[in-house]
Design a protein around this motif. Structure first.
Motif, PDB file in Angstrom:
ATOM      1  N   ALA A 173     -12.071   7.948  18.809  1.00  0.00           N
ATOM      2  CA  ALA A 173     -12.302   8.276  17.400  1.00  0.00           C
ATOM      3  C   ALA A 173     -13.321   9.404  17.272  1.00  0.00           C
ATOM      4  N   LEU A 174     -14.314   9.427  18.152  1.00  0.00           N
ATOM      5  CA  LEU A 174     -15.318  10.487  18.137  1.00  0.00           C
ATOM      6  C   LEU A 174     -14.684  11.831  18.472  1.00  0.00           C
ATOM      7  N   LYS A 175     -13.802  11.875  19.461  1.00  0.00           N
ATOM      8  CA  LYS A 175     -13.121  13.115  19.827  1.00  0.00           C
ATOM      9  C   LYS A 175     -12.248  13.618  18.679  1.00  0.00           C
ATOM     10  N   ILE A 176     -11.571  12.697  18.012  1.00  0.00           N
ATOM     11  CA  ILE A 176     -10.730  13.087  16.881  1.00  0.00           C
ATOM     12  C   ILE A 176     -11.584  13.619  15.739  1.00  0.00           C
ATOM     13  N   ALA A 177     -12.728  13.003  15.480  1.00  0.00           N
ATOM     14  CA  ALA A 177     -13.619  13.450  14.410  1.00  0.00           C
ATOM     15  C   ALA A 177     -14.169  14.842  14.717  1.00  0.00           C
ATOM     16  N   VAL A 178     -14.538  15.082  15.962  1.00  0.00           N
ATOM     17  CA  VAL A 178     -15.045  16.400  16.352  1.00  0.00           C
ATOM     18  C   VAL A 178     -13.958  17.453  16.209  1.00  0.00           C
ATOM     19  N   LEU A 179     -12.750  17.139  16.637  1.00  0.00           N
ATOM     20  CA  LEU A 179     -11.641  18.070  16.520  1.00  0.00           C
ATOM     21  C   LEU A 179     -11.339  18.403  15.062  1.00  0.00           C
ATOM     22  N   LEU A 180     -11.356  17.404  14.212  1.00  0.00           N
ATOM     23  CA  LEU A 180     -11.106  17.651  12.788  1.00  0.00           C
ATOM     24  C   LEU A 180     -12.219  18.482  12.150  1.00  0.00           C
ATOM     25  N   SER A 181     -13.460  18.237  12.557  1.00  0.00           N
ATOM     26  CA  SER A 181     -14.556  19.019  11.989  1.00  0.00           C
ATOM     27  C   SER A 181     -14.488  20.473  12.435  1.00  0.00           C
ATOM     28  N   ILE A 182     -14.067  20.713  13.672  1.00  0.00           N
ATOM     29  CA  ILE A 182     -13.925  22.097  14.155  1.00  0.00           C
ATOM     30  C   ILE A 182     -12.818  22.803  13.390  1.00  0.00           C
ATOM     31  N   LEU A 183     -11.716  22.127  13.179  1.00  0.00           N
ATOM     32  CA  LEU A 183     -10.614  22.730  12.434  1.00  0.00           C
ATOM     33  C   LEU A 183     -10.997  22.991  10.983  1.00  0.00           C
ATOM     34  N   ALA A 184     -11.764  22.108  10.387  1.00  0.00           N
ATOM     35  CA  ALA A 184     -12.159  22.271   8.990  1.00  0.00           C
ATOM     36  C   ALA A 184     -13.127  23.432   8.820  1.00  0.00           C
ATOM     37  N   THR A 185     -14.069  23.589   9.732  1.00  0.00           N
ATOM     38  CA  THR A 185     -15.034  24.685   9.591  1.00  0.00           C
ATOM     39  C   THR A 185     -14.443  26.013  10.010  1.00  0.00           C
TER      40      THR A 185
END
Length: 89
Positions: free
Chosen positions: A3-15
Motif C-alpha cells: 500500500a505504501l508503494k502504491i501511495a508513493v506511485l500515485l503521489s508521484i503521478l499526481a505531482t
C-alpha cells in the motif's frame, strides 16, 4: 508495504502533472504589434539567445575584440579591474 508503494506511485503521478504548462505562444495575446512584428521577422536559431527586442546580435571578429582590449588598456579599465575585481587578498 504494498500500500505504501502504491501511495508513493500515485503521489508521484499526481505531482508530475501539477507542473504542466500551457503553450505561452498560444496563451498570451500580443500587447504591442511593433514588438510582435520585430520578433516575427527575426529567425532565431535553435539553442541561441535572442535579446528581448528581437534583434539578433552579430558575433565579434578577432580584430574587434583585440581593438577593445587595446582600448581598455589605454583607457585604464584593465588596470582598474585588476586592482579591484581580480585582486586576490
Amino acid at each position: 508495504m504494498k500500500a505504501l508503494k502504491i501511495a508513493v506511485l500515485l503521489s508521484i503521478l499526481a505531482t508530475g502533472t501539477a507542473f504542466a504548462q500551457t503553450n505561452p505562444a498560444t496563451a498570451a495575446t500580443p500587447v504591442n504589434s511593433t514588438t510582435t512584428l520585430a520578433m516575427s521577422n527575426a529567425t532565431p536559431q535553435v539553442g541561441t539567445w535572442v535579446p528581448p527586442n528581437g534583434q539578433a546580435v552579430a558575433p565579434k571578429t578577432r580584430a574587434e575584440v583585440y581593438g577593445e582590449l587595446v582600448h581598455a588598456e589605454k583607457d585604464g579599465q584593465l588596470a582598474y579591474l585588476n586592482s579591484t575585481v581580480y585582486a586576490h587578498p
